[in-house]
Design an enzyme around this catalytic site. Structure first.
Site, short mmCIF file in Angstrom:
data_model
loop_
_atom_site.label_atom_id
_atom_site.label_comp_id
_atom_site.label_asym_id
_atom_site.label_seq_id
_atom_site.Cartn_x
_atom_site.Cartn_y
_atom_site.Cartn_z
CG HIS A 235 -0.54 -0.40 2.50
ND1 HIS A 235 0.72 -0.13 3.01
CD2 HIS A 235 -1.19 -1.05 3.49
CE1 HIS A 235 0.80 -0.59 4.24
NE2 HIS A 235 -0.33 -1.17 4.54
CG ASP A 306 -4.53 -2.28 4.35
OD1 ASP A 306 -4.44 -3.32 5.01
OD2 ASP A 306 -4.15 -1.18 4.78
O1 DOR Z 1 -5.27 0.83 8.46
C1 DOR Z 1 -4.76 -0.25 8.72
N1 DOR Z 1 -5.41 -1.16 9.46
N2 DOR Z 1 -3.53 -0.54 8.26
C2 DOR Z 1 -2.88 -1.65 8.66
O2 DOR Z 1 -1.78 -1.86 8.22
C3 DOR Z 1 -3.47 -2.56 9.66
C4 DOR Z 1 -4.93 -2.50 9.55
C5 DOR Z 1 -5.66 -3.25 10.61
O3 DOR Z 1 -5.33 -4.41 10.84
O4 DOR Z 1 -6.62 -2.71 11.17
#
Ligand code: DOR
Length: 440
Positions: A235, A306
């Site tokens: 990302h 993501d």
């Molecule tokens: O925004 C995010 N949430 N970025 C991450 O790398 C981890 C993820 C999460 O697991 O909630």
């Protein structure tokens, strides 16, 4: 899989392996594509025919970065609900991250996830093994895994690895793919203090700024070059990182971007508040533009969502107690196809970024194209109808999307996993199961 009846898809607009969209029929048997031709003749024996008139056939999406929360955090999402969301979004395979409970840092934890997915996942699955400062033998030997995940910042607990000696050892030992979440811990911690007391979630993008991402991406690149180690930058969120890779990108390095880092920016906080909060944070419109260009030019190789669901209750807290992350697997393909229909890119590019290139990057054989011999992981989308994203239609357990209210086209009507119709005329077939992926 071989027990499913053969399928004949008639009259689809098929994305051919030379990137042309052409009317054709597709014959599928024993989970594989057997023939792709105009006007295939009738077959003997029992089979199912799908009339795909007006629909476009694309290779199923391979989403190479998701957080599906099981085991341990099932109140946010689980492998069943997440894979239902995948089937609705045309995602036929996913690669899932290790920040579950327990953390996926050992063979036993990996085996547990594989067993849960075999029991619950409607689509195909693969899992990362998470790096800690102490699990080098697991990182070398765990199997099957799509790669090692390192959180260089934006993480608490054992999965946060930013010590130079520990990072050096991980890059030096072994040869499997390393995927990095590149944000610099030290800079983030300093800036958290500097901006302490501010409760507007928009400050998140100032704290975890462009420089924080650039420092960590440079560091990962340096280590990768030292050991010629296969590196994937997860990302990417900034123009600066894209420009860095444009200057020098060894052929063993790949990079990805999320749809939200292409179509959302810091203006989203005013609209949707903490639902726009994620790591790495959304950046400026200028970053959107540079990332788009880098994707068009092949500097960025593929797209991942993501998908990181949190409950509405958690998102309703006050910053910085709000968790970072947003769901994505149900909207990523329609979002990108809507961009294609608006002339921003082509349908063939969307398939390359969301299927062909992730398959290549992770060494997933026989996926990511529509051609004889390839696995029948496919999606039939409707590019003629526009529909507004609404929370009530979502399968993700978290029950919300940052794109609610957006009018999108290209929603899947049928999703096919290994020749099995898992989304049938828009209806989920919840008894179907995907398979564990293998990585070359
Ligand atoms: O925004 C995010 N949430 N970025 C991450 O790398 C981890 C993820 C999460 O697991 O909630």
């Amino acid at each position: 899989m071989s027990q499913t009846v053969p399928l004949l898809i008639r009259n689809a607009q098929v994305l051919m392996s030379d990137d042309r969209l052409a009317p054709a029929d597709v014959w599928i048997d024993e989970g594989r594509i057997v023939a792709v031709e105009a006007n295939l003749s009738q077959r003997e024996g029992e089979y199912r025919e799908i009339d795909a008139q007006g629909l476009t056939l694309l290779p199923g999406v391979i989403d190479p970065q998701v957080h599906f929360r099981e085991p341990g955090l099932e109140y946010k999402e689980d492998l069943f609900t997440a894979s239902c969301a995948c089937a609705k979004g045309g995602v036929t395979s996913y690669l899932e991250m290790p920040n579950t409970k327990p953390l996926t840092t050992t063979q036993a934890a990996l085996d547990q996830k594989l067993a849960l997915a075999a029991e619950k996942s409607l689509v195909n699955y693969g899992f990362f093994i998470g790096a800690t400062e102490e699990n080098l033998p697991d990182l070398r030997e765990a199997n099957p895994t799509c790669g090692i995940k390192i959180f260089m910042g934006s993480m608490k607990g054992p999965l946060l690895v930013d010590d130079e000696a520990a990072l050096d050892a991980i890059f030096r030992e072994g040869d499997r793919l390393i995927a990095v979440h590149a944000e610099d811990r030290t800079r983030i911690e300093q800036r958290r203090k500097q901006f302490a007391g501010i409760t507007d979630p928009a400050v998140h993008s100032q704290i975890q700024d462009n420089e924080a991402a650039l420092i960590a991406t440079k560091r990962a690149l340096r280590l990768s070059k030292t050991y010629r180690r296969r590196l994937h930058i997860l990302h990417m969120s900034t123009g600066e990182e894209a420009e860095l890779l444009r200057q020098e990108k060894p052929d063993w390095v790949t990079a990805e971007v999320t749809p939200q880092h292409l179509v959302l920016n810091t203006s989203a906080y005013a609209e949707i508040g903490s639902k726009a909060q994620m790591n790495p944070p959304l950046k400026s419109e200028r970053d959107n533009e540079i990332l788009w260009q880098a994707l068009q030019d092949g500097v960025i190789d593929f797209i991942a969502t993501d998908h990181a669901p949190h409950t509405l209750e958690e998102k309703a807290r006050t910053y910085p107690d709000t968790p970072s992350g947003m769901p994505g697997v149900e909207t990523s393909l329609p979002l990108m196809l809507t961009q294609a229909m608006a002339g921003r890119c082509t349908v063939a590019q969307v398939a390359r970024w969301m299927s062909t290139n992730p398959a290549k990057g992770y060494g997933i054989a026989n996926k990511g194209r529509i051609a004889p011999g390839y696995d029948a992981d496919l999606v039939l989308v409707d590019l003629q109808t526009y529909r507004t994203v609404e929370a009530k239609d979502l399968a993700t357990k978290c029950g919300w999307s940052p794109f609610e209210g957006w009018s999108l086209t290209g929603f899947p009507r049928f999703t096919i996993v290994g020749g099995q119709v898992v989304l049938d005329q828009g209806q989920l077939q919840t008894g179907i199961r995907g398979q564990a992926l293998s990585f070359g």
